[in-house]
Scaffold this active site. Structure first.
Site, PDB file in Angstrom:
ATOM      1  N   LYS A   1      11.642 -21.780  43.603  1.00 25.61           N
ATOM      2  CA  LYS A   1      10.764 -21.211  42.690  1.00 25.61           C
ATOM      3  C   LYS A   1      11.273 -21.014  41.417  1.00 25.61           C
ATOM      4  CE  LYS A   1      10.563 -16.352  41.481  1.00 25.61           C
ATOM      5  NZ  LYS A   1       9.373 -14.674  41.997  1.00 25.61           N
TER       6      LYS A   1
ATOM      7  N   CYS B   1      16.807 -17.786  37.729  1.00 25.71           N
ATOM      8  CA  CYS B   1      16.913 -15.813  37.492  1.00 25.71           C
ATOM      9  C   CYS B   1      17.556 -16.207  35.979  1.00 25.71           C
ATOM     10  CB  CYS B   1      17.614 -15.852  38.307  1.00 25.71           C
ATOM     11  SG  CYS B   1      18.000 -13.714  37.762  1.00 25.71           S
TER      12      CYS B   1
ATOM     13  N   THR C   1       5.123  -7.091  39.211  1.00 26.61           N
ATOM     14  CA  THR C   1       5.428  -6.154  38.663  1.00 26.61           C
ATOM     15  C   THR C   1       4.290  -5.139  38.835  1.00 26.61           C
ATOM     16  OG1 THR C   1       6.600  -7.342  36.818  1.00 26.61           O
ATOM     17  CG2 THR C   1       5.396  -4.945  35.884  1.00 26.61           C
TER      18      THR C   1
HETATM   19  C1  FMN Z   1      12.182  -5.507  38.820  1.00 29.05           C
HETATM   20  C2  FMN Z   1      11.811  -7.213  38.374  1.00 29.05           C
HETATM   21  C3  FMN Z   1      12.996  -7.925  39.749  1.00 29.05           C
HETATM   22  C4  FMN Z   1      12.715  -8.826  40.080  1.00 29.05           C
HETATM   23  N1  FMN Z   1      13.819  -9.799  40.818  1.00 29.05           N
HETATM   24  C5  FMN Z   1      13.526 -10.831  41.197  1.00 29.05           C
HETATM   25  C6  FMN Z   1      14.590 -11.669  42.647  1.00 29.05           C
HETATM   26  O1  FMN Z   1      15.691 -11.049  42.838  1.00 29.05           O
HETATM   27  N2  FMN Z   1      14.125 -12.525  43.198  1.00 29.05           N
HETATM   28  C7  FMN Z   1      13.298 -13.540  41.835  1.00 29.05           C
HETATM   29  O2  FMN Z   1      13.204 -14.618  42.531  1.00 29.05           O
HETATM   30  N3  FMN Z   1      12.472 -13.064  40.997  1.00 29.05           N
HETATM   31  C8  FMN Z   1      12.619 -11.167  41.046  1.00 29.05           C
HETATM   32  N4  FMN Z   1      11.384 -10.917  39.760  1.00 29.05           N
HETATM   33  C9  FMN Z   1      10.955 -11.571  39.161  1.00 29.05           C
HETATM   34  C10 FMN Z   1       9.281 -11.585  40.449  1.00 29.05           C
HETATM   35  O3  FMN Z   1       9.666 -12.203  41.751  1.00 29.05           O
HETATM   36  C11 FMN Z   1       7.535 -12.317  39.915  1.00 29.05           C
HETATM   37  O4  FMN Z   1       8.390 -13.944  39.754  1.00 29.05           O
HETATM   38  C12 FMN Z   1       8.282 -12.030  38.343  1.00 29.05           C
HETATM   39  O5  FMN Z   1       7.993 -10.631  37.595  1.00 29.05           O
HETATM   40  C13 FMN Z   1       6.058 -12.666  37.588  1.00 29.05           C
HETATM   41  O6  FMN Z   1       5.321 -12.124  38.433  1.00 29.05           O
HETATM   42  P1  FMN Z   1       4.342 -10.679  38.110  1.00 29.05           P
HETATM   43  O7  FMN Z   1       4.225 -10.944  36.308  1.00 29.05           O
HETATM   44  O8  FMN Z   1       3.755 -10.047  38.714  1.00 29.05           O
HETATM   45  O9  FMN Z   1       5.861  -9.038  37.607  1.00 29.05           O
HETATM   46  C14 FMN Z   1      11.947  -9.706  39.722  1.00 29.05           C
HETATM   47  C15 FMN Z   1      10.928  -9.399  38.780  1.00 29.05           C
HETATM   48  C16 FMN Z   1      11.240  -7.742  38.261  1.00 29.05           C
HETATM   49  C17 FMN Z   1       9.838  -7.118  37.467  1.00 29.05           C
END
Ligand code: FMN
Length: 326
Positions: free
Chosen positions: A166, A131, A267
């Protein structure tokens, strides 16, 4: 012909390879009215930390031309709150439940893994060592192979549940971090978490996010994510769960073709809450067009000319033999 979309991630059996990514739908029930969880493979919960976190100062999200920046800062009720309030909510969800955890140090990771294991609600644990929004410790364990080894090695003996590490894409050689996790008993790796990004308001001359830096996600990162997944599928034998910018159902197919065993949708669900089911249907349609009865025939089916796409010496990309990648 009935097509078999089921996949295995260690001992985790998924009815299909489509998961919802951590941080997008809380703990599942919030999402239940928008999509039937019976149709997807599973959900990854919001990351749980040892102590409750209020999250970062606002503004915590910002739209970008092809995605979004967030700096939520893992707002969550902490391990005790999770066990008391969220576990009853998760019990009985009609799909696999993967609980995401993040510690500030190795003892916290250990406590979290033991707590989640003891809750009896998790089918697997996603170990968030990536993170970018929680201060210096957030990405420490997945930007350094030695530290990845330290944390995965410490938690491995504490649970029989599948452990999915992750990973952050904010590194030069993600394959080496994945190898370190594999060598310490990770059952799988998932990638990518967000890319460190920043937005500036020229009018006010201030950064837009309260934390200045945030994590970029959404369609802008898909080509970057595909390249990271491509590198990691060459580097490890354990299953790879791919994500980053999946926005159209066919994007999920692309990650599977690269060799990802499952995908996570993030997202784009904010704009289209039905996207995860759409990905399942698209995978099924793609198999039908291939005349194939099993998703195994699709996974790793990318046809790459011999010798191309090499990311580092010693990591040979899959080559085409008899029309199928091997
Ligand atoms: C609003 C938001 C909150 C997120 N919170 C977490 C989280 O708590 N833990 C985590 O491992 N990834 C978190 N992520 C990352 C997503 O799980 C993912 O790895 C990342 O957004 C890439 O994928 P995407 O482009 O499809 O969103 C978060 C992403 C967003 C947009």
């Amino acid at each position: 012909m009935k097509r078999d979309l089921s996949v295995r991630i260690g001992s985790l059996e998924l009815r299909n390879p489509v998961l919802v990514a951590s941080g997008i739908i809380g703990y599942g029930r919030e999402y239940e009215r928008l999509v039937s969880l019976e149709e997807i493979g599973g959900i990854v919960t919001k990351t749980v930390t040892r102590h409750a976190r209020a999250g970062n100062p606002p503004p915590r999200v910002c739209e970008t031309p092809a995605g979004m920046l967030n700096s939520i800062g893992i707002e969550n009720p902490g391990l005790e709150g999770f066990l008391a309030v969220k576990v009853p909510v998760l019990r009985g969800l009609p799909c696999a439940v993967i609980v995401s955890v993040e510690g500030e140090n190795v003892p916290e990771f250990c406590e979290l893994v033991e707590g989640v294991d003891g809750s009896g609600v998790a089918h697997a644990i996603e170990v968030n060592i990536s993170c970018p929004n929680v201060g210096p410790h957030g990405m420490r364990y997945s930007t350094d192979a030695g530290m990845a080894r330290e944390v995965m090695g410490a938690i491995r003996p504490l649970t029989k549940l599948p452990l999915i590490a992750k990973l952050t894409p904010n590194v030069t050689r993600i394959g080496e971090i994945a190898e370190a996790c594999e060598s310490c008993g990770a059952d799988a790796v998932s990638l990518v978490n967000t890319f460190v990004g920043m937005a500036v308001d020229a009018r006010t001359r201030k950064p837009i996010l309260g934390t200045v830096l945030g994590g970029l996600s959404g369609p802008a990162i898909k080509p970057l994510a595909l390249a990271k997944v491509w590198e990691v599928v060459q580097a490890v034998d354990i299953p790879v769960v791919g994500m980053g910018g999946i926005t159209r159902p066919v994007d999920a197919v692309e990650f599977l073709l690269l060799g990802a065993r499952a995908v996570e949708v993030g997202t784009a669900l904010f704009a289209d809450p039905t996207l995860a089911e759409g990905c399942v249907s698209e995978i099924d349609r793609y198999l039908e067009k291939m005349g194939s009865s099993s998703v195994d025939d699709l996974i790793g089916g990318l046809e790459v000319p011999e010798g191309r796409g090499v990311i580092r010496a010693g990591c040979a990309p899959r080559t085409v033999r008899g029309g199928r990648a091997s």
